[in-house]
Scaffold this active site. Structure first.
Site, PDB file in Angstrom:
ATOM      1  CB  SER A  23     -39.877  18.840   6.058  1.00  0.00           C
ATOM      2  OG  SER A  23     -40.691  19.658   6.882  1.00  0.00           O
ATOM      3  N   GLY A  59     -43.052  30.979   6.964  1.00  0.00           N
ATOM      4  CA  GLY A  59     -43.678  32.284   7.134  1.00  0.00           C
ATOM      5  C   GLY A  59     -45.167  32.342   6.872  1.00  0.00           C
ATOM      6  CB  SER A  68     -47.671  25.077  14.530  1.00  0.00           C
ATOM      7  OG  SER A  68     -46.463  24.482  14.978  1.00  0.00           O
ATOM      8  CE  LYS A  83     -46.530  24.100   7.617  1.00  0.00           C
ATOM      9  NZ  LYS A  83     -45.249  23.805   6.960  1.00  0.00           N
ATOM     10  CG  ASN A 136     -46.752  19.028  10.238  1.00  0.00           C
ATOM     11  OD1 ASN A 136     -47.018  17.845  10.402  1.00  0.00           O
ATOM     12  ND2 ASN A 136     -46.326  19.795  11.231  1.00  0.00           N
ATOM     13  CB  THR A 183     -46.760  20.855  -2.209  1.00  0.00           C
ATOM     14  OG1 THR A 183     -46.206  21.959  -1.484  1.00  0.00           O
ATOM     15  CG2 THR A 183     -46.887  19.655  -1.273  1.00  0.00           C
TER      16      THR A 183
END
Length: 312
Positions: A75, A178, A300, A50, A77, A72
């Protein structure tokens, strides 16, 4: 979005990110009966992919917007990513986090100078609190996944993977909000020779799977998954890309996620978080389709609360 524009985005963010390594494991290749290439975004700055989207989103703000800061909700990351990107680019970051976010992620946000505002653990509370801060502070809202600049930044992980291995048959990612999936699809469409993209998703938070079936954005009916980074739902910027181009979304059980996570910890000697393990769990569940093929897997992230592991 065309290939030259995506390449320009990749070049723009390169000074602010790591080019994460691609690792392999002969044992896991044998287990899967395929050649697996793991794009290790757990080695990315702040420990997850991210960072890519956060940097790109901030770099595309005006100077006036940067002066008022950004906000923003996340949760964990994206909260860390935006905080670190803002620190690097001298922009104030307001971060709305659910109260049950892992402490390790809260600590990291604070270490990166992000200003945390806690909220109840549901999407409505996140959005309401972020909107309040946006109005009060004049901060620019940057969605963790439903934002074009974020989506395009996230796709650079797959661009790098395809630059290193241009003959992959499939790339597997996890899917939550997504952004990674949509960005990976765009990268595969423009930087490969027909590579298809498949997503893994927790059965306990399977909104993307159900959205693909219904053709409309569905919401999570439950979010009782250890993959805490995948509890968010799709948005109107990324879902059309996913709906049109994703090859498949494979649902995995909680035990599948734990098994995949444990295999990578034990066999590859690297730390990944449950959300990252979901992509490999989908590979393990889809061995017939991938047999004898070259497969990319985007791991990820690796931000794990070591005091609360799902295995011993």
């Amino acid at each position: 979005m065309d290939k030259p524009t995506l390449q320009k985005i990749h070049n723009l963010i390169k000074p602010y990110i790591h080019r994460s390594p691609v690792l392999t494991s002969q044992l896991l290749n044998t287990l899967c009966e395929a050649d697996i290439f793991f794009k290790c975004e757990n080695f990315q700055k702040m420990g997850a992919f991210k960072m890519r989207g956060a940097v790109n989103a901030i770099l595309n703000l005006t100077d006036e917007q940067k002066s008022r800061g950004v906000v923003t909700h996340s949760s964990g990351n994206f909260a860390q990513a935006l905080s670190l990107a803002c620190k690097d680019l001298d922009v104030k970051a307001y971060i709305v986090m659910p109260e049950n976010s892992p402490q390790v992620k809260k600590d990291a946000v604070k270490a990166y100078s992000g200003i945390i505002i806690e909220c109840d653990s549901n999407i409505n509370a996140r959005e309401t609190e972020a909107a309040r801060i946006q109005k009060e502070k004049g901060a620019a809202f940057i969605h963790p996944s439903n934002n074009d600049d974020v989506i395009h930044g996230q796709g650079t992980a797959a661009i790098e993977l395809l630059e290193d291995y241009n003959d992959l048959g499939y790339i597997f990612t996890s899917v939550g909000g997504g952004g990674l999936l949509a960005g990976t699809i765009l990268a595969a469409n423009h930087f490969s020779n027909g590579c298809k993209v498949i997503a893994g998703e927790p059965k306990e938070a399977d909104d993307a799977y159900r959205s693909l079936i219904s053709g409309n954005i569905e919401k999570n009916k439950t979010s009782n998954t250890i993959a805490d980074g995948l509890r968010s739902h799709l948005g109107d910027r990324n879902f059309p890309i996913i709906k049109e181009h994703v090859e498949d979304i494979i649902r995995v059980e909680e035990d599948d996620i734990i098994k995949a996570m444990k295999l990578i910890w034990e066999r590859m000697k690297i730390i990944i978080e449950p959300s990252a393990a979901v992509a490999f769990a989908a590979v393990l569940k889809d061995k017939k389709r991938i047999k004898n093929k070259k497969i990319g897997v985007i791991l990820s992230g690796g931000n794990v609360d070591l005091s609360n592991l799902p295995f011993k």
